[in-house]
Scaffold this motif. Structure first.
Motif, PDB file in Angstrom:
ATOM      1  N   LEU A 173     -13.889  -1.617  -8.372  1.00  7.82           N
ATOM      2  CA  LEU A 173     -13.909  -0.351  -9.104  1.00  7.82           C
ATOM      3  C   LEU A 173     -15.115   0.505  -8.707  1.00  7.82           C
ATOM      4  CD1 LEU A 173     -12.705   1.500 -11.244  1.00  7.82           C
ATOM      5  CD2 LEU A 173     -14.037   0.263 -12.973  1.00  7.82           C
ATOM      6  N   VAL A 174     -16.270  -0.125  -8.549  1.00 10.65           N
ATOM      7  CA  VAL A 174     -17.457   0.624  -8.116  1.00 10.65           C
ATOM      8  C   VAL A 174     -17.203   1.293  -6.771  1.00 10.65           C
ATOM      9  CG1 VAL A 174     -19.842   0.370  -7.315  1.00 10.65           C
ATOM     10  CG2 VAL A 174     -19.133  -0.711  -9.452  1.00 10.65           C
ATOM     11  N   CYS A 175     -16.599   0.567  -5.846  1.00 10.05           N
ATOM     12  CA  CYS A 175     -16.287   1.130  -4.527  1.00 10.05           C
ATOM     13  C   CYS A 175     -15.363   2.339  -4.657  1.00 10.05           C
ATOM     14  CB  CYS A 175     -15.631   0.077  -3.643  1.00 10.05           C
ATOM     15  SG  CYS A 175     -16.714  -1.292  -3.173  1.00 10.05           S
ATOM     16  N   VAL A 176     -14.356   2.210  -5.509  1.00  5.15           N
ATOM     17  CA  VAL A 176     -13.402   3.308  -5.693  1.00  5.15           C
ATOM     18  C   VAL A 176     -14.097   4.520  -6.289  1.00  5.15           C
ATOM     19  CG1 VAL A 176     -11.383   4.039  -7.021  1.00  5.15           C
ATOM     20  CG2 VAL A 176     -11.373   1.834  -5.868  1.00  5.15           C
ATOM     21  N   ARG A 177     -14.929   4.301  -7.308  1.00  4.32           N
ATOM     22  CA  ARG A 177     -15.619   5.414  -7.947  1.00  4.32           C
ATOM     23  C   ARG A 177     -16.518   6.161  -6.949  1.00  4.32           C
ATOM     24  NH1 ARG A 177     -12.922   6.912 -12.292  1.00  4.32           N
ATOM     25  NH2 ARG A 177     -13.006   5.456 -14.049  1.00  4.32           N
TER      26      ARG A 177
ATOM     27  N   THR B 224       0.833  -1.198   0.000  1.00  2.00           N
ATOM     28  CA  THR B 224       0.000   0.000   0.000  1.00  2.00           C
ATOM     29  C   THR B 224       0.868   1.247   0.000  1.00  2.00           C
ATOM     30  OG1 THR B 224      -1.736  -1.179   1.196  1.00  2.00           O
ATOM     31  CG2 THR B 224      -1.825   1.223   1.223  1.00  2.00           C
ATOM     32  N   ALA B 225       1.963   1.213   0.732  1.00  2.00           N
ATOM     33  CA  ALA B 225       2.870   2.359   0.775  1.00  2.00           C
ATOM     34  C   ALA B 225       3.468   2.631  -0.605  1.00  2.00           C
ATOM     35  CB  ALA B 225       3.983   2.122   1.801  1.00  2.00           C
ATOM     36  N   ASP B 226       3.791   1.563  -1.346  1.00  3.76           N
ATOM     37  CA  ASP B 226       4.332   1.731  -2.695  1.00  3.76           C
ATOM     38  C   ASP B 226       3.323   2.421  -3.601  1.00  3.76           C
ATOM     39  OD1 ASP B 226       6.670   0.536  -1.987  1.00  3.76           O
ATOM     40  OD2 ASP B 226       6.167  -1.437  -2.807  1.00  3.76           O
ATOM     41  N   VAL B 227       2.063   1.992  -3.511  1.00  2.00           N
ATOM     42  CA  VAL B 227       1.028   2.594  -4.343  1.00  2.00           C
ATOM     43  C   VAL B 227       0.822   4.051  -3.935  1.00  2.00           C
ATOM     44  CG1 VAL B 227      -1.367   2.438  -5.102  1.00  2.00           C
ATOM     45  CG2 VAL B 227      -0.090   0.361  -4.622  1.00  2.00           C
ATOM     46  N   ARG B 228       0.786   4.282  -2.649  1.00  2.00           N
ATOM     47  CA  ARG B 228       0.593   5.639  -2.148  1.00  2.00           C
ATOM     48  C   ARG B 228       1.718   6.554  -2.655  1.00  2.00           C
ATOM     49  NH1 ARG B 228      -2.215   7.364   2.395  1.00  2.00           N
ATOM     50  NH2 ARG B 228      -2.338   5.235   3.204  1.00  2.00           N
ATOM     51  N   ALA B 229       2.960   6.050  -2.606  1.00  2.00           N
ATOM     52  CA  ALA B 229       4.096   6.855  -3.059  1.00  2.00           C
ATOM     53  C   ALA B 229       4.019   7.110  -4.556  1.00  2.00           C
ATOM     54  CB  ALA B 229       5.405   6.141  -2.705  1.00  2.00           C
ATOM     55  N   ALA B 230       3.582   6.098  -5.316  1.00  2.00           N
ATOM     56  CA  ALA B 230       3.511   6.246  -6.767  1.00  2.00           C
ATOM     57  C   ALA B 230       2.447   7.249  -7.181  1.00  2.00           C
ATOM     58  CB  ALA B 230       3.228   4.892  -7.417  1.00  2.00           C
ATOM     59  N   ALA B 231       1.391   7.378  -6.385  1.00  2.00           N
ATOM     60  CA  ALA B 231       0.289   8.294  -6.712  1.00  2.00           C
ATOM     61  C   ALA B 231       0.452   9.651  -6.042  1.00  2.00           C
ATOM     62  CB  ALA B 231      -1.036   7.663  -6.292  1.00  2.00           C
ATOM     63  N   ARG B 232       1.595   9.893  -5.414  1.00  2.00           N
ATOM     64  CA  ARG B 232       1.782  11.124  -4.645  1.00  2.00           C
ATOM     65  C   ARG B 232       1.515  12.346  -5.524  1.00  2.00           C
ATOM     66  NH1 ARG B 232       6.756  10.368  -2.887  1.00  2.00           N
ATOM     67  NH2 ARG B 232       6.071   9.428  -0.951  1.00  2.00           N
ATOM     68  N   GLY B 233       0.783  13.290  -4.961  1.00  2.00           N
ATOM     69  CA  GLY B 233       0.478  14.514  -5.689  1.00  2.00           C
ATOM     70  C   GLY B 233      -0.834  14.464  -6.438  1.00  2.00           C
ATOM     71  N   ARG B 234      -1.440  13.280  -6.565  1.00  2.00           N
ATOM     72  CA  ARG B 234      -2.726  13.140  -7.242  1.00  2.00           C
ATOM     73  C   ARG B 234      -3.734  12.500  -6.288  1.00  2.00           C
ATOM     74  NH1 ARG B 234      -2.207  13.799 -12.817  1.00  2.00           N
ATOM     75  NH2 ARG B 234      -0.127  13.481 -13.689  1.00  2.00           N
ATOM     76  N   THR B 235      -4.988  12.838  -6.483  1.00  2.00           N
ATOM     77  CA  THR B 235      -6.035  12.152  -5.738  1.00  2.00           C
ATOM     78  C   THR B 235      -6.171  10.744  -6.283  1.00  2.00           C
ATOM     79  OG1 THR B 235      -7.210  14.219  -5.356  1.00  2.00           O
ATOM     80  CG2 THR B 235      -8.468  12.184  -5.113  1.00  2.00           C
ATOM     81  N   ALA B 236      -6.129   9.747  -5.414  1.00  2.00           N
ATOM     82  CA  ALA B 236      -6.187   8.349  -5.843  1.00  2.00           C
ATOM     83  C   ALA B 236      -6.915   7.531  -4.791  1.00  2.00           C
ATOM     84  CB  ALA B 236      -4.776   7.802  -6.060  1.00  2.00           C
ATOM     85  N   ALA B 237      -7.403   6.383  -5.224  1.00  2.00           N
ATOM     86  CA  ALA B 237      -8.093   5.488  -4.288  1.00  2.00           C
ATOM     87  C   ALA B 237      -7.789   4.049  -4.662  1.00  2.00           C
ATOM     88  CB  ALA B 237      -9.603   5.729  -4.314  1.00  2.00           C
ATOM     89  N   LEU B 238      -7.523   3.253  -3.650  1.00  2.00           N
ATOM     90  CA  LEU B 238      -7.280   1.820  -3.815  1.00  2.00           C
ATOM     91  C   LEU B 238      -8.481   1.072  -3.275  1.00  2.00           C
ATOM     92  CD1 LEU B 238      -5.309  -0.482  -4.559  1.00  2.00           C
ATOM     93  CD2 LEU B 238      -4.466  -0.377  -2.204  1.00  2.00           C
ATOM     94  N   GLY B 239      -9.099   0.261  -4.136  1.00  2.00           N
ATOM     95  CA  GLY B 239     -10.299  -0.459  -3.752  1.00  2.00           C
ATOM     96  C   GLY B 239     -10.003  -1.694  -2.926  1.00  2.00           C
ATOM     97  N   PRO B 240     -11.046  -2.330  -2.415  1.00  2.00           N
ATOM     98  CA  PRO B 240     -10.861  -3.556  -1.624  1.00  2.00           C
ATOM     99  C   PRO B 240     -10.410  -4.713  -2.493  1.00  2.00           C
ATOM    100  CG  PRO B 240     -13.186  -3.155  -2.030  1.00  2.00           C
ATOM    101  CD  PRO B 240     -12.464  -1.948  -2.544  1.00  2.00           C
ATOM    102  N   ALA B 241      -9.679  -5.650  -1.894  1.00  2.00           N
ATOM    103  CA  ALA B 241      -9.247  -6.853  -2.608  1.00  2.00           C
ATOM    104  C   ALA B 241     -10.436  -7.794  -2.764  1.00  2.00           C
ATOM    105  CB  ALA B 241      -8.117  -7.545  -1.849  1.00  2.00           C
ATOM    106  N   VAL B 242     -10.611  -8.295  -3.991  1.00  2.00           N
ATOM    107  CA  VAL B 242     -11.740  -9.164  -4.307  1.00  2.00           C
ATOM    108  C   VAL B 242     -11.262 -10.276  -5.237  1.00  2.00           C
ATOM    109  CG1 VAL B 242     -13.464  -7.316  -4.075  1.00  2.00           C
ATOM    110  CG2 VAL B 242     -12.368  -7.718  -6.291  1.00  2.00           C
ATOM    111  N   ALA B 243     -12.117 -11.272  -5.454  1.00  2.00           N
ATOM    112  CA  ALA B 243     -11.822 -12.298  -6.451  1.00  2.00           C
ATOM    113  C   ALA B 243     -11.818 -11.652  -7.840  1.00  2.00           C
ATOM    114  CB  ALA B 243     -12.871 -13.405  -6.390  1.00  2.00           C
TER     115      ALA B 243
END
Length: 401
Positions: free
Chosen positions: A276-280, A249-268
């Motif tokens: 994607l619906v959750c993130v939107r 999660t820290a890697d993703v957070r660092a990669a998206a730094r400076g932009r609004t971003a959201a990581l959705g829940p892990a699913v099958a």
């Protein structure tokens, strides 16, 4: 950038060789080819295959063709060479499709040139051709083998690029299939598409959306993510992000730094569209509240809120029905009673002291408010169904501001 093969040969040293050399070479092609093939099989491990195998047959055919071309060039340096160029480009494609590299192929060309140059010089001496042709003959061998090697590399690179294009197309198609919400019809199985995309289906996936990052793959820290632009946003399907723990999660957070971003829940994988619906929903709410850009949202930590946001229009109707009696009160009093109602519904024993501690008020004040609520709601506070609806309505109103 390589010159066309015809130009390379027309400018080459064949003009300095007697045309008779081609006639001397032709009857010896099979014997010389046999020696070349044997030397290549001994010195280049990739070609140590039986001669009746596909590799062995391609090797023999290519060696013989190379010598026939050399004879043609000696007799007619200006002649068209496209038919030979196509063969060696095809040879490069075959090398790629068989999982080999150009290293073995170029090593085979070098061995063939060494053996061929030696045998060509022997032919010239035996035929008592002028000694001055030795240098142009040697130059012709090097020019010829370099041109053939270049054509084979062109074929290899073209096949590689085509395969990579096919994989990328399949990955985009797989991402679209994962993110497409089913509408009653049975979904096509994902496994065949995943195989074509060379993307083994993981146990879980999660969707990452980065606002305003379409066209920028630098925002995705994993090379095996499926990336798909959606409008101005970048959508990525990340394989098994939960397996990486907080560091992932820290890697993703660092990669998206400076932009609004959201990581959705892990699913099958077949539920990737749910992530994607959750993130939107989370991002739309973030935008609607006027929150500053640059925030990173972990949507899995707030699924209850996302669920309520998904049904916000219905939640508004529920609020009107369950909490409508508060709307006719002065704003300040309505707000105090609403927070008291929520404290009551969230408490274990639903007692005035417990509500008072939650709100930081005097127990007597809490009792007074609770009596007021009991009158307003006409005894329905004892009904579990009403309490459930009222809590949902309060939570939805809080989310919608």
């Amino acid at each position: 950038m390589h010159s066309p093969p015809g130009d390379t040969f027309a400018r080459g040293p064949w003009h300095e060789l007697p045309a008779a050399f081609g006639a001397l070479l032709r009857p010896r092609i099979d014997a010389i080819a046999s020696g070349m093939v044997e030397a290549i099989r001994q010195e280049v491990p990739a070609y140590r295959r039986p001669l009746d195998s596909s590799v062995g047959r391609d090797l023999v055919a290519s060696v013989c063709r190379a010598m026939r071309q050399f004879a043609e060039l000696t007799e007619a340096p200006e002649s068209a060479q496209d038919h030979h160029a196509r063969h060696f480009r095809h040879l490069g494609r075959v090398e790629f499709l068989n999982g080999r590299t150009t290293d073995g192929l170029q090593a085979a060309f070098r061995v063939g040139a060494r053996v061929g140059g030696r045998r060509y010089a022997e032919i010239a001496r035996t035929a008592s051709l002028p000694a001055e042709i030795v240098l142009p003959l040697h130059e012709a061998v090097l020019t010829h083998i370099n041109a053939l090697s270049n054509e084979a590399v062109k074929g290899f690179v073209a096949a590689q690029a085509h395969a990579e294009d096919e994989v990328q197309r399949s990955r985009r198609a797989l991402a679209q299939a994962l993110l497409e919400q089913p509408h009653g019809a049975a979904r096509e199985p994902l496994e065949p598409l995943a195989a074509r995309a060379r993307w083994p289906l993981p146990a879980q996936v999660a969707c990452l959306v980065v606002r305003g990052a379409a066209g920028s793959r630098r925002t995705v820290p994993w090379p095996d993510a499926l990336v798909l632009p959606r409008g101005a946003d970048l959508v990525a399907v990340l394989p098994e992000p939960a397996g990486g723990g907080p560091a992932g999660t820290a890697d993703v957070r660092a990669a998206a730094r400076g932009r609004t971003a959201a990581l959705g829940p892990a699913v099958a994988p077949h539920d990737a569209w749910v992530s994607l619906v959750c993130v939107r929903l989370a991002l739309n709410h973030h935008r609607d509240t006027g929150a500053p850009d640059g925030e990173f949202l972990i949507v899995g930590d707030r699924l209850a809120d996302v669920h309520l946001l998904g049904g916000a229009p219905i939640g508004r109707l529920l609020g009107d029905r369950a909490l409508g009696v508060l709307d006719g009160l002065p704003a300040g009093r309505a707000a105090r009673l609403a927070e008291t109602l929520e404290a009551l519904l969230m408490s274990w024993g639903r007692t005035a002291p417990e509500v008072a501690r939650s709100l930081g008020i005097h127990p007597q004040t809490a009792r007074k408010r609770l009596r007021h609520l009991d009158v307003l709601f006409d005894g329905r506070l004892a009904d579990p169904g009403f309490r459930f609806e009222a809590l949902l309505a309060l939570r939805t109103r809080a989310l919608r501001g």
